[in-house]
Scaffold this motif. Structure first.
Motif, PDB file in Angstrom:
ATOM      1  N   ASN A 323       0.675  -1.318  -0.088  1.00  0.00           N
ATOM      2  CA  ASN A 323       0.046  -0.093   0.030  1.00  0.00           C
ATOM      3  C   ASN A 323       0.907   1.402  -0.014  1.00  0.00           C
ATOM      4  O   ASN A 323       0.536   2.106   0.806  1.00  0.00           O
ATOM      5  CB  ASN A 323      -0.819   0.037   1.091  1.00  0.00           C
ATOM      6  CG  ASN A 323      -1.797  -1.185   1.167  1.00  0.00           C
ATOM      7  OD1 ASN A 323      -2.442  -1.702   0.052  1.00  0.00           O
ATOM      8  ND2 ASN A 323      -2.246  -1.568   2.275  1.00  0.00           N
ATOM      9  N   ASN A 324       1.922   1.299  -0.732  1.00  0.00           N
ATOM     10  CA  ASN A 324       2.912   2.294  -1.127  1.00  0.00           C
ATOM     11  C   ASN A 324       3.554   2.743   0.199  1.00  0.00           C
ATOM     12  O   ASN A 324       4.239   3.745   0.343  1.00  0.00           O
ATOM     13  CB  ASN A 324       1.944   3.541  -1.301  1.00  0.00           C
ATOM     14  CG  ASN A 324       1.620   3.216  -2.776  1.00  0.00           C
ATOM     15  OD1 ASN A 324       2.014   2.846  -3.915  1.00  0.00           O
ATOM     16  ND2 ASN A 324       0.330   3.899  -3.089  1.00  0.00           N
ATOM     17  N   ILE A 325       3.924   1.742   1.289  1.00  0.00           N
ATOM     18  CA  ILE A 325       4.355   2.039   2.413  1.00  0.00           C
ATOM     19  C   ILE A 325       5.568   1.040   2.155  1.00  0.00           C
ATOM     20  O   ILE A 325       5.330  -0.122   2.146  1.00  0.00           O
ATOM     21  CB  ILE A 325       3.805   1.690   3.727  1.00  0.00           C
ATOM     22  CG1 ILE A 325       2.565   2.942   3.732  1.00  0.00           C
ATOM     23  CG2 ILE A 325       4.422   1.847   4.891  1.00  0.00           C
ATOM     24  CD1 ILE A 325       1.509   2.882   4.977  1.00  0.00           C
ATOM     25  N   LYS A 326       6.893   1.405   2.296  1.00  0.00           N
ATOM     26  CA  LYS A 326       7.805   0.623   2.451  1.00  0.00           C
ATOM     27  C   LYS A 326       8.282  -0.088   4.060  1.00  0.00           C
ATOM     28  O   LYS A 326       8.318   0.743   4.894  1.00  0.00           O
ATOM     29  CB  LYS A 326       9.222   1.192   2.004  1.00  0.00           C
ATOM     30  CG  LYS A 326      10.377   0.175   1.706  1.00  0.00           C
ATOM     31  CD  LYS A 326      11.366   1.031   1.008  1.00  0.00           C
ATOM     32  CE  LYS A 326      12.619  -0.107   0.677  1.00  0.00           C
ATOM     33  NZ  LYS A 326      13.803   0.384   0.067  1.00  0.00           N
ATOM     34  N   TYR A 327       8.530  -1.427   3.827  1.00  0.00           N
ATOM     35  CA  TYR A 327       8.730  -2.130   5.100  1.00  0.00           C
ATOM     36  C   TYR A 327       9.869  -2.889   5.077  1.00  0.00           C
ATOM     37  O   TYR A 327      10.282  -3.249   3.928  1.00  0.00           O
ATOM     38  CB  TYR A 327       7.593  -3.155   5.619  1.00  0.00           C
ATOM     39  CG  TYR A 327       6.215  -2.363   5.936  1.00  0.00           C
ATOM     40  CD1 TYR A 327       5.798  -2.246   7.052  1.00  0.00           C
ATOM     41  CD2 TYR A 327       5.430  -2.264   4.858  1.00  0.00           C
ATOM     42  CE1 TYR A 327       4.738  -1.526   7.454  1.00  0.00           C
ATOM     43  CE2 TYR A 327       4.092  -1.660   4.953  1.00  0.00           C
ATOM     44  CZ  TYR A 327       3.675  -1.440   6.433  1.00  0.00           C
ATOM     45  OH  TYR A 327       2.529  -0.841   6.365  1.00  0.00           O
ATOM     46  N   LEU A 328      10.795  -2.939   6.196  1.00  0.00           N
ATOM     47  CA  LEU A 328      11.821  -3.722   6.162  1.00  0.00           C
ATOM     48  C   LEU A 328      11.666  -4.976   7.196  1.00  0.00           C
ATOM     49  O   LEU A 328      10.843  -4.952   8.545  1.00  0.00           O
ATOM     50  CB  LEU A 328      13.081  -2.991   7.116  1.00  0.00           C
ATOM     51  CG  LEU A 328      13.364  -1.764   6.153  1.00  0.00           C
ATOM     52  CD1 LEU A 328      14.623  -0.900   7.055  1.00  0.00           C
ATOM     53  CD2 LEU A 328      13.916  -2.121   4.701  1.00  0.00           C
ATOM     54  N   VAL A 329      11.848  -6.263   6.569  1.00  0.00           N
ATOM     55  CA  VAL A 329      11.374  -7.368   7.155  1.00  0.00           C
ATOM     56  C   VAL A 329      12.868  -8.305   7.642  1.00  0.00           C
ATOM     57  O   VAL A 329      13.745  -8.339   6.679  1.00  0.00           O
ATOM     58  CB  VAL A 329      10.371  -8.283   6.096  1.00  0.00           C
ATOM     59  CG1 VAL A 329       9.983  -9.722   6.832  1.00  0.00           C
ATOM     60  CG2 VAL A 329       9.420  -7.598   5.705  1.00  0.00           C
ATOM     61  N   ARG A 330      12.705  -9.230   8.913  1.00  0.00           N
ATOM     62  CA  ARG A 330      13.813  -9.821   9.154  1.00  0.00           C
ATOM     63  C   ARG A 330      13.238 -11.060   9.700  1.00  0.00           C
ATOM     64  O   ARG A 330      12.449 -11.092  10.511  1.00  0.00           O
ATOM     65  CB  ARG A 330      14.679  -9.074  10.100  1.00  0.00           C
ATOM     66  CG  ARG A 330      15.930  -9.915  10.617  1.00  0.00           C
ATOM     67  CD  ARG A 330      16.705  -9.332  11.936  1.00  0.00           C
ATOM     68  NE  ARG A 330      17.545 -10.240  12.431  1.00  0.00           N
ATOM     69  CZ  ARG A 330      19.029  -9.931  11.730  1.00  0.00           C
ATOM     70  NH1 ARG A 330      19.097  -9.386  10.992  1.00  0.00           N
ATOM     71  NH2 ARG A 330      19.891 -10.819  12.274  1.00  0.00           N
ATOM     72  N   SER A 331      13.577 -12.143   9.020  1.00  0.00           N
ATOM     73  CA  SER A 331      12.961 -13.284   9.331  1.00  0.00           C
ATOM     74  C   SER A 331      14.123 -14.339  10.150  1.00  0.00           C
ATOM     75  O   SER A 331      15.268 -14.304   9.586  1.00  0.00           O
ATOM     76  CB  SER A 331      12.554 -14.123   7.922  1.00  0.00           C
ATOM     77  OG  SER A 331      13.593 -14.325   7.219  1.00  0.00           O
ATOM     78  N   THR A 332      13.658 -14.939  10.944  1.00  0.00           N
ATOM     79  CA  THR A 332      14.573 -15.866  11.792  1.00  0.00           C
ATOM     80  C   THR A 332      14.101 -17.237  12.023  1.00  0.00           C
ATOM     81  O   THR A 332      12.854 -17.106  12.538  1.00  0.00           O
ATOM     82  CB  THR A 332      15.137 -15.141  13.119  1.00  0.00           C
ATOM     83  OG1 THR A 332      15.828 -13.727  12.599  1.00  0.00           O
ATOM     84  CG2 THR A 332      16.254 -16.102  13.633  1.00  0.00           C
ATOM     85  N   SER A 333      14.765 -18.166  11.724  1.00  0.00           N
ATOM     86  CA  SER A 333      14.304 -19.665  12.267  1.00  0.00           C
ATOM     87  C   SER A 333      14.497 -19.753  13.657  1.00  0.00           C
ATOM     88  O   SER A 333      15.491 -19.616  14.477  1.00  0.00           O
ATOM     89  CB  SER A 333      15.204 -20.744  11.480  1.00  0.00           C
ATOM     90  OG  SER A 333      15.074 -20.534  10.114  1.00  0.00           O
ATOM     91  N   TYR A 334      13.420 -20.013  14.454  1.00  0.00           N
ATOM     92  CA  TYR A 334      13.047 -20.284  16.051  1.00  0.00           C
ATOM     93  C   TYR A 334      13.137 -21.711  16.228  1.00  0.00           C
ATOM     94  O   TYR A 334      12.070 -22.478  15.569  1.00  0.00           O
ATOM     95  CB  TYR A 334      12.003 -19.595  16.551  1.00  0.00           C
ATOM     96  CG  TYR A 334      11.978 -19.953  17.841  1.00  0.00           C
ATOM     97  CD1 TYR A 334      12.614 -19.330  18.893  1.00  0.00           C
ATOM     98  CD2 TYR A 334      10.568 -20.635  18.404  1.00  0.00           C
ATOM     99  CE1 TYR A 334      12.492 -19.621  20.324  1.00  0.00           C
ATOM    100  CE2 TYR A 334      10.474 -20.976  19.560  1.00  0.00           C
ATOM    101  CZ  TYR A 334      11.354 -20.415  20.455  1.00  0.00           C
ATOM    102  OH  TYR A 334      11.372 -20.819  21.991  1.00  0.00           O
TER     103      TYR A 334
END
Length: 780
Positions: A323-334
């Motif tokens: 929706n025209n908003i930039k997000y930063l994603v960090r994924s980690t295996s738990y």
């Protein structure tokens, strides 16, 4: 003519003005306008400085952005580690409770009201551990006791009585108050948490399942109970709801806009930090990509696309726009206790950290605009002082803008030539250019005259044609040859004049030439003169191309080929007549040899002497071998060579028909390469092979059954030109054959074989190995 000065700050615009040419045509004259020159210098200087400023700004901006992104990554990592640490502590509680319960039941094992004490103990644990929803114990006999936290915070307890789970309201001391609900036919051994623990007889986490009392989705940490070693008795379990995990994630200290998504490797949602449904209308778990939150849905979809089998357990960082908003994603295996394996995705809006950077960028843009206004004004003042002497020089240079003016005398004032600045250098350059231009024009004029004289006096047809077939030029020789005037031919269509054809093949050849098909660039074709006479022209074609590589015209250079064409036709007719005559000769020779063969046949019928009969049959076979060459020559297109493979096959067929016994034939096979030989070598080689095969038939299989006898003939041609003919049999062998009554000394066949081999200039080799092989080698 383009006018320029060496320094980079001199740029001049050229204005076109309509003036009257001396010949009466309206032409465009190059005139440098002082106002336009000043504007050009101003714009160029301003743009140059602005570009430098923008480049510096972009470099600085990118460095600042890289630094901010590095800080964001560090903060992001800290938040993720915090979430993982808190989640690990949260999920460690169920197994801690199970260990306490295991110790408790071992201590209270000798008491008769063991399960009631366990129920009360579960109640006290529920009061202490606020994050769990159910604490329970089930046995192999189906006995079950639990304590459960309700949605309103109350704690009720339950126990299985006669196969039904009875759930009671409970006071603060854990005493039963009243029966609230009964779950019919409740068997703890069928529940997912029980099965997960007994599968490997180790502590484990269950899959997501629904509470039987209120259908809430939950997971359970279970632990098997062994009162004695290797003696399984039951399972302790402590459950937490997915909603409880979600509330826990929502309470973690993060920014207001940040969010957390926990999911299984299969893509099923475990929990989120936002309050959204985790079950659909049928109480099924919702995959993360189907969540009603657009951010979670987009993030999980992108994450599942990126992850691969060899990268499981690794950390991913990636940007995503929703929706025209930039997000930063960090994924980690738990990897939680006892085999728990989830993916934890921490999502942070970039705007939370980029607002200061954006404000600084806006201030930089405002400063750039103010700086540009100052530069433009300053450059405009400087350009005005620079333009005046250039205008004077441009008026002088405009005299040589046209070739027609090149022979007129003109000169640049000495004051301008003597200047030591850029204007003086420019004036000297124009003066030198005028001299070279006059020399070039003189040389070009001489070349044009020589070219025109050559074209108009050469005894060849020179013609130019456009891609649509229109004739644009034809030299005097071509006009005279075709019998047209210049007015009749120039501008006409080639298919209506020179070709005079509607034949699609002729038009197709012309089109293929214009498509650059090299096959048709040179060749002979039929033309028609103005009086209808048919002529043949040998053409050489050349493409005249435009600057962009497209075809402008096609240049034809032609020679009259009519007389040579007629001579060629006459020569071909003569050759054809001779070929027919030669074939007739071969036919008559073959017929005469056939008559000789027939006469020998008649003579054989009257003879009783076996040796004479054998001699005449050998002679007859040799004659047939030679006759066969002539038969093949008159029955094929060639009159000088024959297919020796086919010739040899026919010889073998004839000999087999003569010497094979009825019902008991010798098998003969011909294999190898197709080889062509001239008539002399084919006849000699045919006679030689004829002798070898007849000798093999006569002597190789004495005393053997013919059904087991074989003759293999192989023809091979090497790359060196050597031809090898191999005649092999599986008979008694040449030495054995000689010992069975053959006369001493070489016979007629042997002498003939040696003579024919010498005539071929070849060699023959005899090999004995399970029969006899004759190998003839000679050059083709």
């Amino acid at each position: 003519m383009y006018i320029f000065a060496p320094p980079v700050y001199f740029i001049y615009t050229i204005q076109y003005q309509d003036i009257l040419h001396p010949h009466g045509d309206i032409i465009k004259e190059f005139v440098i306008n002082s106002r336009h020159l000043r504007t050009s210098i101003t714009l160029f200087t301003s743009l140059l400085i602005v570009l430098i400023f923008i480049s510096f700004g972009l470099i600085t901006s990118n460095l600042n952005k890289a630094l901010i992104n590095k800080n964001i990554s560090t903060i992001h990592k800290e938040i993720t580690n915090k979430v993982l640490l808190k989640l690990d502590s949260y999920l460690d509680i169920p197994h801690t409770i199970n260990n306490l319960n295991d110790a408790f039941i071992r201590i209270s094992e000798n008491q008769s009201d063991n399960f009631d004490l366990l129920r009360k103990f579960f109640y006290r644990q529920m009061s202490i551990f606020k994050t769990v929803n159910i604490i329970a114990f089930g046995t192999e006999e189906g006995t079950y006791v639990e304590a459960q936290r309700m949605d309103d915070g109350r704690i009720r307890t339950g126990i299985v009585n006669r196969g039904n789970l009875e759930l009671y309201a409970t006071d603060l001391r854990g005493q039963k108050l009243k029966l609230e609900k009964t779950v019919i036919n409740y068997d703890p051994r069928l529940r997912p948490w029980y099965k997960a623990s007994i599968k490997n007889k180790l502590p484990a986490w269950s899959d997501i399942y629904l509470f039987s009392s209120n259908n809430q989705p939950a997971i359970s940490g279970s632990q098997p109970y062994f009162p004695v070693e290797n003696e399984f008795s039951g399972v302790f379990t402590t459950s937490v709801t997915l909603e409880g995990i979600s509330k826990f994630l929502a309470q973690l200290s993060m920014s207001n806009n940040s969010s957390v998504l926990v999911m299984e490797p299969s893509g099923i949602t475990i929990a989120t930090s936002k309050k959204i449904p985790l079950l659909d209308s049928l109480n099924h778990s919702i995959p993360a990509v189907n969540l009603k939150n657009p951010i979670f849905s987009a993030v999980s979809k992108r994450f599942l696309e990126k992850i691969a089998d060899d990268k499981k357990g690794m950390v991913f960082e990636f940007p995503l726009k929703v929706n025209n908003i930039k997000y930063l994603v960090r994924s980690t295996s738990y990897y939680g206790p006892h085999g728990l394996n989830w993916y934890v995705l921490v999502i942070i809006p970039e705007s939370d950290y980029m607002s200061d950077y954006q404000r600084a960028s806006m201030l930089s843009i405002i400063f750039l605009i103010l700086f540009l206004v100052i530069i433009v004004f300053t450059s405009y003042l400087i350009a005005g002082a620079t333009a005046k002497p250039i205008i004077k020089l441009s008026r002088l240079v405009s005299q040589i803008s046209w070739i027609e003016n090149a022979d007129k005398e003109w000169s640049i004032p000495p004051k301008i030539l003597e200047r030591k600045d850029e204007i003086g250098f420019l004036a000297k350059a124009f003066s030198e250019m005028e001299k070279r231009l006059n020399l070039t024009i003189d040389n070009l004029s001489v070349s044009q005259k020589e070219y025109k004289t050559l074209i108009e006096n050469i005894n060849s047809i020179i013609m130019r044609i456009t891609p649509n077939g229109t004739i644009t030029y034809c030299n005097p020789f071509g006009l005279k040859f075709y019998g047209y005037t210049k007015e009749e031919l120039i501008g006409s269509a080639v298919q209506d004049t020179v070709l005079k054809t509607n034949d699609p093949n002729d038009i197709d050849i012309l089109e293929r030439i214009f498509t650059k098909d090299e096959k048709y660039w040179n060749g002979i074709n039929r033309n028609i003169t103005a009086d209808g006479k048919e002529v043949w022209i040998l053409w050489a074609n050349t493409m005249l191309l435009n600057q962009d590589g497209t075809i402008n015209e096609l240049l034809f250079t032609g020679q009259d080929f009519t007389s040579r064409k007629a001579a060629e036709t006459k020569l071909n007719a003569s050759l054809e007549e001779k070929n027919i005559l030669l074939k007739e000769i071969h036919h008559r020779v073959k017929n005469n040899m056939q008559i000789i063969t027939s006469l020998i046949n008649l003579q054989l019928a009257d003879l009783s002497d076996g040796m004479i009969q054998e001699t005449l049959e050998s002679l007859q076979s040799r004659i047939q071998s030679m006759a066969l060459v002539h038969e093949m020559l008159y029955s094929t297109d060639s009159v000088s060579e024959i297919d020796f493979y086919d010739y040899l096959y026919q010889i073998v067929t004839t000999i087999s028909a003569t010497h094979n016994k009825i019902g008991n034939p010798i098998q003969v096979a011909v294999t190898g390469d197709i080889v062509y030989l001239d008539i002399d070598r084919a006849t000699t080689c045919g006679l030689l092979v004829n002798e070898l095969i007849i000798n093999t038939f006569k002597h190789a299989f004495t005393g053997l059954k013919q059904t087991e006898c074989k003759i293999d003939i192989l023809i091979k041609k090497r790359e060196t030109g050597e031809i090898i003919i191999k005649v092999k049999d599986n008979g008694i062998g040449i030495s054995t054959s000689k010992n069975k009554g053959s006369k001493p000394g070489p016979g007629m066949g042997t002498l003939l074989i040696e003579a024919l081999t010498d005539q071929l200039g070849g060699e023959i080799e005899i090999i004995e190995n399970k029969g006899t092989s004759f190998i003839l080698t000679f050059q083709s």
